[in-house]
Enzyme design. Structure first.
Site, mmCIF file in Angstrom:
data_model
loop_
_atom_site.group_PDB
_atom_site.id
_atom_site.type_symbol
_atom_site.label_atom_id
_atom_site.label_comp_id
_atom_site.label_asym_id
_atom_site.label_seq_id
_atom_site.Cartn_x
_atom_site.Cartn_y
_atom_site.Cartn_z
ATOM 1 N N TYR A 45 0.802 -1.055 -0.018
ATOM 2 C CA TYR A 45 -0.272 -0.165 0.018
ATOM 3 C C TYR A 45 0.896 1.273 0.030
ATOM 4 O O TYR A 45 1.937 1.428 0.871
ATOM 5 C CB TYR A 45 -0.940 0.175 1.282
ATOM 6 C CG TYR A 45 -2.280 -0.010 0.707
ATOM 7 C CD1 TYR A 45 -2.731 0.944 0.160
ATOM 8 C CD2 TYR A 45 -3.093 -1.282 1.085
ATOM 9 C CE1 TYR A 45 -4.303 1.052 -0.266
ATOM 10 C CE2 TYR A 45 -4.480 -1.333 0.621
ATOM 11 C CZ TYR A 45 -5.133 -0.086 -0.054
ATOM 12 O OH TYR A 45 -6.488 -0.307 -0.584
ATOM 13 N N GLU A 47 -0.453 4.823 -0.670
ATOM 14 C CA GLU A 47 -1.171 6.040 -0.879
ATOM 15 C C GLU A 47 -0.398 7.221 -0.388
ATOM 16 O O GLU A 47 0.506 7.281 0.460
ATOM 17 C CB GLU A 47 -2.523 6.169 0.151
ATOM 18 C CG GLU A 47 -3.617 5.311 -0.294
ATOM 19 C CD GLU A 47 -4.778 5.342 0.559
ATOM 20 O OE1 GLU A 47 -4.533 5.949 1.602
ATOM 21 O OE2 GLU A 47 -5.835 4.873 0.425
ATOM 22 N N ASP A 191 -5.723 13.197 -25.608
ATOM 23 C CA ASP A 191 -5.668 11.935 -25.208
ATOM 24 C C ASP A 191 -4.992 10.913 -26.175
ATOM 25 O O ASP A 191 -5.673 10.486 -27.170
ATOM 26 C CB ASP A 191 -7.073 11.411 -24.981
ATOM 27 C CG ASP A 191 -7.198 9.798 -24.599
ATOM 28 O OD1 ASP A 191 -6.381 9.342 -24.414
ATOM 29 O OD2 ASP A 191 -8.503 9.666 -24.415
ATOM 30 N N THR A 217 -3.022 5.549 -22.174
ATOM 31 C CA THR A 217 -3.173 4.198 -21.635
ATOM 32 C C THR A 217 -1.447 3.942 -21.995
ATOM 33 O O THR A 217 -0.793 4.380 -22.577
ATOM 34 C CB THR A 217 -4.013 3.194 -22.650
ATOM 35 O OG1 THR A 217 -3.510 3.475 -23.888
ATOM 36 C CG2 THR A 217 -5.378 3.638 -22.287
ATOM 37 N N LYS A 220 -1.692 0.067 -24.965
ATOM 38 C CA LYS A 220 -1.804 -0.200 -26.519
ATOM 39 C C LYS A 220 -0.681 -0.074 -27.499
ATOM 40 O O LYS A 220 0.279 -1.068 -27.296
ATOM 41 C CB LYS A 220 -2.800 0.970 -26.878
ATOM 42 C CG LYS A 220 -4.277 0.648 -26.092
ATOM 43 C CD LYS A 220 -5.346 1.825 -26.429
ATOM 44 C CE LYS A 220 -6.538 1.647 -25.540
ATOM 45 N NZ LYS A 220 -7.545 2.747 -25.452
ATOM 46 N N ARG A 226 -1.184 -2.988 -18.569
ATOM 47 C CA ARG A 226 -2.636 -2.192 -18.556
ATOM 48 C C ARG A 226 -2.712 -1.196 -17.748
ATOM 49 O O ARG A 226 -2.436 -1.404 -16.463
ATOM 50 C CB ARG A 226 -3.876 -3.192 -18.541
ATOM 51 C CG ARG A 226 -5.123 -2.867 -18.618
ATOM 52 C CD ARG A 226 -6.111 -4.051 -18.742
ATOM 53 N NE ARG A 226 -5.544 -4.726 -20.293
ATOM 54 C CZ ARG A 226 -6.118 -4.563 -21.086
ATOM 55 N NH1 ARG A 226 -6.847 -3.440 -21.479
ATOM 56 N NH2 ARG A 226 -5.503 -5.197 -21.940
HETATM 57 C C1 PLP Z 1 -8.516 2.971 -24.943
HETATM 58 C C2 PLP Z 1 -8.795 4.357 -24.852
HETATM 59 C C3 PLP Z 1 -9.053 5.111 -23.478
HETATM 60 C C4 PLP Z 1 -9.459 4.274 -22.478
HETATM 61 O O1 PLP Z 1 -8.538 3.275 -22.031
HETATM 62 P P1 PLP Z 1 -8.887 2.256 -20.758
HETATM 63 O O2 PLP Z 1 -7.544 1.720 -20.124
HETATM 64 O O3 PLP Z 1 -9.641 1.282 -21.584
HETATM 65 O O4 PLP Z 1 -9.680 2.779 -19.573
HETATM 66 C C5 PLP Z 1 -9.258 6.381 -23.286
HETATM 67 N N1 PLP Z 1 -9.198 7.196 -24.369
HETATM 68 C C6 PLP Z 1 -8.966 6.634 -25.861
HETATM 69 C C7 PLP Z 1 -8.748 7.627 -26.897
HETATM 70 C C8 PLP Z 1 -8.659 5.331 -25.807
HETATM 71 O O5 PLP Z 1 -8.711 4.849 -27.151
#
Ligand code: PLP
Length: 402
Positions: A45, A47, A191, A217, A220, A226
């Protein structure tokens, strides 16, 4: 040992090894990344933030979090980094909560034009708690019309303009986005969840130097564990950190943060740049091969790891195309195309990504086999079992899991 668990794990291992994954948001994390994510850091933990925790015994997790932060700064040239968000959606949630009050207006691309659920969809917290107005892609080019976006931004004067998408195959002009944001006095938020690996390898134009805040993220194209990530200019550092913890989350997942540190180090290597070049080459090649066989590529091409394919001139829906391909071992997802005439559950397109197959080392030869199989499956023109065998034999040539 837990035999039920082991059986299911083994089944999933076989599934991953035996199928061709063309899901644009998936990838295969390296063994080092997976080992870090499965490490004893999961027991801790922590925090708070390095040097300011609410628990004892944090001397080593402090080191691992600082390592992840400094590597991310180096990788992306960011002024401030928060590595604690559990996912991309939570990174966005934390940023919105840090910077917006609920009446504030935010501009974004809607879900059915390639935006993400967290970019203002009504079924998501973003659309429920915040006031989103959407810009769209042009009907003809199917690409962002920056002039139109600029006009709309002048009308709406949004608090922020959001870019970075989930189903948009072309390069985003972040310099132009910055110009528009500055002109109308909006924050620029990006994003980069899908393209962060390409941005890290400098094979997509950079957003970090322009944007006030960038979320991502890590699983990807970036090929880490993840998880989520927030990069920002220094002036937003305090607000964002406070918003992630204690605002949105409790204890950070230190095992995932350890795995992020390992993944960032991998992404700093020359091998990673070569990998991303292969991702792009494979996507271009697949797009041109599918187009030659009569499938319509949305926007006409791709500049990224992703292509959107309109299957309607094969007399198929996205749903049917997805089901047929998946049955044969080619895993894709259905996707709406801009101005789709079919409802979202059915839709007219499939989304294809090359990040995962490129991690297996697949190149031009494999792309030829894959595109032939896709065409044959969608045309229903060959014996199903023969195609299945072909895909299985291709997959077995490129094993992934060690
Ligand atoms: C995949 C994705 C997310 C969300 O990611 P998670 O880890 O699944 O919550 C947010 N924004 C964009 C543009 C994405 O492609």
């Amino acid at each position: 040992m837990d035999n039920n668990y082991l059986t299911i794990l083994n089944d999933e291992k076989n599934r991953q090894n035996k199928s061709i994954v063309l899901i644009a948001s998936e990838n295969y994390a390296s063994k080092s990344v997976r080992e870090a994510q499965g490490s004893i850091f999961t027991n801790k933990y922590a925090e708070g933030y390095p040097g300011a925790r609410y628990y004892g015994g944090c001397e080593y997790v402090d080191q691992i979090e600082n390592l992840a932060i400094s590597r991310a700064k180096e990788l992306f040239g960011a002024e401030h980094v928060n590595v604690q968000p559990h996912s991309g959606a939570q990174a966005n949630m934390a940023v919105y909560s840090a910077l917006f009050n609920s009446p504030d207006l935010i501009m974004s691309l809607p879900l059915d034009h390639g935006g993400h659920l967290t970019h203002g969809s009504k079924v998501n917290f973003s659309g429920k708690f915040y006031n989103f107005k959407h810009y769209e892609v042009d009907r003809e080019s199917e690409q962002i019309d920056y002039d139109k976006l600029h006009e709309l931004a002048k009308i709406f004067s949004p608090k922020a303009i959001l870019s970075g998408f989930t189903a948009y195959p072309r390069e985003i002009d972040f310099e132009r986005m910055k110009y528009i944001c500055e002109d109308v006095g909006s924050l620029m938020i990006v994003d980069m969840a899908h393209i962060s690996g390409l941005v890290a390898a400098k094979l997509h134009n950079d957003c970090v130097k322009y944007a006030d805040v960038v979320t991502s993220t890590t699983h990807k194209t970036l090929r880490g564990p993840r998880g989520g990530l927030i990069l920002s200019k220094k002036e937003y550092a305090k607000k964002i950190d406070k918003s992630v913890f204690p605002g949105m989350q409790g204890g950070p997942m230190m095992h995932t943060i350890a795995a992020k540190a390992v993944a960032f180090q991998e992404a700093l290597s020359e091998d990673f740049v070569e990998y991303q070049k292969l991702v792009l080459k494979n996507a271009k090649s697949l797009a041109s091969k599918l187009a030659k066989s009569g499938l319509r590529i949305v926007t006409g091409d791709t500049d990224t790891h992703m292509l959107l394919v309109d299957v309607s001139n094969f007399n198929l829906t996205g749903k049917l195309a997805e089901e047929r391909l998946n049955e044969s071992g080619i895993i894709v997802n259905r996707n709406t195309i801009p101005y789709d005439v079919n409802p979202p559950r059915i839709c007219s397109g499939i989304r294809i990504g090359t990040a995962a197959i490129s991690s297996r080392g697949m190149d031009e030869d494999a792309i030829s086999v894959i595109s032939e199989c896709i065409i044959q499956i969608l045309r229903n023109s060959s014996d199903k079992n023969i195609i299945k065998e072909k895909i299985l034999s291709l997959a077995s040539k490129y094993p992934i899991l060690d």
